[in-house]
Motif scaffolding. Sequence first.
Motif, PDB file in Angstrom:
ATOM      1  N   ALA A  94      10.720 -76.295  -9.556  1.00  0.00           N
ATOM      2  CA  ALA A  94      11.845 -76.516 -10.464  1.00  0.00           C
ATOM      3  C   ALA A  94      12.002 -75.340 -11.426  1.00  0.00           C
ATOM      4  O   ALA A  94      13.124 -74.901 -11.721  1.00  0.00           O
ATOM      5  N   LYS A  95      10.890 -74.809 -11.911  1.00  0.00           N
ATOM      6  CA  LYS A  95      10.939 -73.633 -12.782  1.00  0.00           C
ATOM      7  C   LYS A  95      11.513 -72.433 -12.040  1.00  0.00           C
ATOM      8  O   LYS A  95      12.267 -71.635 -12.611  1.00  0.00           O
ATOM      9  N   ALA A  96      11.153 -72.298 -10.766  1.00  0.00           N
ATOM     10  CA  ALA A  96      11.681 -71.193  -9.963  1.00  0.00           C
ATOM     11  C   ALA A  96      13.191 -71.327  -9.795  1.00  0.00           C
ATOM     12  O   ALA A  96      13.930 -70.338  -9.888  1.00  0.00           O
ATOM     13  N   ALA A  97      13.663 -72.553  -9.551  1.00  0.00           N
ATOM     14  CA  ALA A  97      15.104 -72.777  -9.435  1.00  0.00           C
ATOM     15  C   ALA A  97      15.805 -72.469 -10.742  1.00  0.00           C
ATOM     16  O   ALA A  97      16.898 -71.882 -10.758  1.00  0.00           O
ATOM     17  N   GLU A  98      15.197 -72.862 -11.855  1.00  0.00           N
ATOM     18  CA  GLU A  98      15.769 -72.584 -13.167  1.00  0.00           C
ATOM     19  C   GLU A  98      15.894 -71.078 -13.378  1.00  0.00           C
ATOM     20  O   GLU A  98      16.951 -70.584 -13.818  1.00  0.00           O
ATOM     21  N   ALA A  99      14.853 -70.330 -13.065  1.00  0.00           N
ATOM     22  CA  ALA A  99      14.875 -68.878 -13.235  1.00  0.00           C
ATOM     23  C   ALA A  99      15.923 -68.225 -12.336  1.00  0.00           C
ATOM     24  O   ALA A  99      16.553 -67.235 -12.716  1.00  0.00           O
ATOM     25  N   ALA A 100      16.114 -68.793 -11.148  1.00  0.00           N
ATOM     26  CA  ALA A 100      17.064 -68.222 -10.184  1.00  0.00           C
ATOM     27  C   ALA A 100      18.495 -68.687 -10.435  1.00  0.00           C
ATOM     28  O   ALA A 100      19.427 -68.159  -9.818  1.00  0.00           O
ATOM     29  N   GLY A 101      18.679 -69.668 -11.286  1.00  0.00           N
ATOM     30  CA  GLY A 101      20.022 -70.188 -11.547  1.00  0.00           C
ATOM     31  C   GLY A 101      20.596 -70.975 -10.398  1.00  0.00           C
ATOM     32  O   GLY A 101      21.796 -70.917 -10.114  1.00  0.00           O
ATOM     33  N   THR A 102      19.742 -71.777  -9.743  1.00  0.00           N
ATOM     34  CA  THR A 102      20.211 -72.565  -8.605  1.00  0.00           C
ATOM     35  C   THR A 102      19.691 -73.994  -8.697  1.00  0.00           C
ATOM     36  O   THR A 102      19.140 -74.408  -9.722  1.00  0.00           O
ATOM     37  N   ILE A 103      19.854 -74.754  -7.633  1.00  0.00           N
ATOM     38  CA  ILE A 103      19.601 -76.198  -7.639  1.00  0.00           C
ATOM     39  C   ILE A 103      18.198 -76.520  -7.142  1.00  0.00           C
ATOM     40  O   ILE A 103      17.742 -75.974  -6.126  1.00  0.00           O
ATOM     41  N   PHE A 104      17.536 -77.423  -7.843  1.00  0.00           N
ATOM     42  CA  PHE A 104      16.274 -77.986  -7.374  1.00  0.00           C
ATOM     43  C   PHE A 104      16.470 -79.458  -7.078  1.00  0.00           C
ATOM     44  O   PHE A 104      16.988 -80.206  -7.909  1.00  0.00           O
ATOM     45  N   THR A 105      16.058 -79.883  -5.879  1.00  0.00           N
ATOM     46  CA  THR A 105      16.162 -81.295  -5.494  1.00  0.00           C
ATOM     47  C   THR A 105      14.770 -81.903  -5.461  1.00  0.00           C
ATOM     48  O   THR A 105      13.903 -81.449  -4.707  1.00  0.00           O
ATOM     49  N   LEU A 106      14.561 -82.916  -6.262  1.00  0.00           N
ATOM     50  CA  LEU A 106      13.269 -83.594  -6.357  1.00  0.00           C
ATOM     51  C   LEU A 106      13.218 -84.755  -5.381  1.00  0.00           C
ATOM     52  O   LEU A 106      14.115 -85.600  -5.362  1.00  0.00           O
ATOM     53  N   SER A 107      12.158 -84.820  -4.588  1.00  0.00           N
ATOM     54  CA  SER A 107      11.965 -85.930  -3.670  1.00  0.00           C
ATOM     55  C   SER A 107      11.565 -87.194  -4.421  1.00  0.00           C
ATOM     56  O   SER A 107      10.824 -87.138  -5.406  1.00  0.00           O
ATOM     57  N   THR A 108      12.047 -88.329  -3.951  1.00  0.00           N
ATOM     58  CA  THR A 108      11.568 -89.606  -4.476  1.00  0.00           C
ATOM     59  C   THR A 108      10.053 -89.685  -4.359  1.00  0.00           C
ATOM     60  O   THR A 108       9.373 -90.168  -5.270  1.00  0.00           O
ATOM     61  N   ILE A 109       9.509 -89.227  -3.232  1.00  0.00           N
ATOM     62  CA  ILE A 109       8.063 -89.339  -3.010  1.00  0.00           C
ATOM     63  C   ILE A 109       7.369 -88.030  -3.391  1.00  0.00           C
ATOM     64  O   ILE A 109       6.574 -87.467  -2.644  1.00  0.00           O
ATOM     65  N   SER A 110       7.657 -87.617  -4.601  1.00  0.00           N
ATOM     66  CA  SER A 110       7.056 -86.402  -5.148  1.00  0.00           C
ATOM     67  C   SER A 110       5.734 -86.715  -5.827  1.00  0.00           C
ATOM     68  O   SER A 110       5.430 -87.874  -6.143  1.00  0.00           O
ATOM     69  N   TYR A 182       2.002 -90.873  -5.867  1.00  0.00           N
ATOM     70  CA  TYR A 182       3.462 -90.892  -5.778  1.00  0.00           C
ATOM     71  C   TYR A 182       3.972 -91.113  -7.204  1.00  0.00           C
ATOM     72  O   TYR A 182       4.110 -92.248  -7.666  1.00  0.00           O
ATOM     73  N   ALA A 183       4.254 -90.022  -7.875  1.00  0.00           N
ATOM     74  CA  ALA A 183       4.421 -90.065  -9.326  1.00  0.00           C
ATOM     75  C   ALA A 183       5.580 -90.937  -9.773  1.00  0.00           C
ATOM     76  O   ALA A 183       5.520 -91.543 -10.852  1.00  0.00           O
ATOM     77  N   ASN A 184       6.640 -91.005  -8.975  1.00  0.00           N
ATOM     78  CA  ASN A 184       7.828 -91.741  -9.409  1.00  0.00           C
ATOM     79  C   ASN A 184       7.698 -93.249  -9.277  1.00  0.00           C
ATOM     80  O   ASN A 184       8.489 -93.986  -9.878  1.00  0.00           O
ATOM     81  N   ILE A 185       6.749 -93.708  -8.483  1.00  0.00           N
ATOM     82  CA  ILE A 185       6.609 -95.165  -8.309  1.00  0.00           C
ATOM     83  C   ILE A 185       5.198 -95.631  -8.652  1.00  0.00           C
ATOM     84  O   ILE A 185       4.797 -96.730  -8.276  1.00  0.00           O
ATOM     85  N   GLU A 186       4.453 -94.808  -9.379  1.00  0.00           N
ATOM     86  CA  GLU A 186       3.071 -95.141  -9.719  1.00  0.00           C
ATOM     87  C   GLU A 186       2.980 -96.461 -10.473  1.00  0.00           C
ATOM     88  O   GLU A 186       2.218 -97.358 -10.092  1.00  0.00           O
ATOM     89  N   GLU A 187       3.741 -96.598 -11.537  1.00  0.00           N
ATOM     90  CA  GLU A 187       3.671 -97.825 -12.334  1.00  0.00           C
ATOM     91  C   GLU A 187       4.132 -99.036 -11.536  1.00  0.00           C
ATOM     92  O   GLU A 187       3.538-100.115 -11.620  1.00  0.00           O
ATOM     93  N   TYR A 188       5.186 -98.866 -10.759  1.00  0.00           N
ATOM     94  CA  TYR A 188       5.691 -99.960  -9.934  1.00  0.00           C
ATOM     95  C   TYR A 188       4.618-100.405  -8.934  1.00  0.00           C
ATOM     96  O   TYR A 188       4.415-101.615  -8.723  1.00  0.00           O
ATOM     97  N   SER A 189       3.941 -99.450  -8.318  1.00  0.00           N
ATOM     98  CA  SER A 189       2.930 -99.765  -7.305  1.00  0.00           C
ATOM     99  C   SER A 189       1.798-100.577  -7.885  1.00  0.00           C
ATOM    100  O   SER A 189       1.326-101.550  -7.285  1.00  0.00           O
ATOM    101  N   ILE A 190       1.352-100.203  -9.078  1.00  0.00           N
ATOM    102  CA  ILE A 190       0.273-100.940  -9.740  1.00  0.00           C
ATOM    103  C   ILE A 190       0.750-102.329 -10.150  1.00  0.00           C
ATOM    104  O   ILE A 190       0.075-103.340  -9.936  1.00  0.00           O
ATOM    105  N   ARG A 191       1.949-102.365 -10.705  1.00  0.00           N
ATOM    106  CA  ARG A 191       2.515-103.614 -11.211  1.00  0.00           C
ATOM    107  C   ARG A 191       2.699-104.646 -10.112  1.00  0.00           C
ATOM    108  O   ARG A 191       2.529-105.854 -10.314  1.00  0.00           O
TER     109      ARG A 191
END
Length: 363
Positions: A94-110, A182-191
Amino acid sequence: MKKFVCVNDYEEQALKVLTPLARDYYKDGAGEEISLKLNKEAFNKIRILPRMLRDVTKVDLSTTVLGEKVSMPLGIAPTALQRMAHPDGECANAKAAEAAGTIFTLSTISTSSIEEVAAAAPKATKWLQLYVFFDRNLTLELVHRAEKAGFKALVLTVDAPSFGDRRNEMRNNFNIPLHLKYANIEEYSIRNNVYNRPIHKLFDKSLSWEDVSWLKSQTRLPIVIKGILTVEDALLSIKYGASAIQVSNHGARQVDGVPASIEVLPEIVQAVEDKLETYIDGGITQGTDVFKALALGAKMAFVGRPMLWALACDGENGSKDVLEILRREILLTFSLSGSNFAASGINVQVRRWYIPNRPRGNL
């Protein structure tokens, strides 16, 4: 470290330094990997027809995508589990995309969360790739978190009701390494006590076109439908309110024997006309590939695996370098082909030699 001058240099080194588990996960396709090979081979069968004696003193690669100006028609596609390549994972890209002035797409399962990526690259244009879970509350939670974190679009992946026949993953008995999550669903998975359940078992296999309308009613963000390979589905994307489509075969990781994305791009572009924006990913490893995709009608191209190779070799610095290598190659191709503006539709042509009597694409 020796000087790397192209994506292939990074790939060669990355395959040496990655753990076998990560290497196989990142590089493999489905089945016999016919489509995986085809993703690259199809680009090699397209010829650029340069135009001469054109003023290319100033070549402008900038374009506008979903209303956001980007510095070049190349962005970062979603890839899962990037911290297997480097401890900084998705945040570094994401930092590389920011420096390049382009788009970064984050995966749900990041392996980095929506909020971590937003904090790492606050000025980047960020999109969230979205899988729809059978628990729609979890899906909506991700959508609302993305909105709050300043993400600009949702990339709805529609070609993965389950994961494909990835044989090395089966041979390796692949599971996410214990030190990662799986950082985006960590809390959900535990819950909900689904922590040890394979992630794809949470996907909603009943997803239909009506659910695109449902998602659209739940968010103010534009929706990009990723995984389109047919004219019919491209037209349905228009009908159900998508702002863009991403022509993609999921890195050839789902069904072996499907066409390369670039093979079907021209007919899809012709069918949708200007009713939505059309992007592409799959097999792109050099600037000439991006140029060919643009000439055949894509608005934007995205790369996935090259950014993993970059991470594995040199983290954020590697990712920045790969984007600048590709920028240089795109710029050089534009200049040597007689085109000076990525968004202008200048008449530079490519010919698909292996499909007789098909129309040429223009740039």
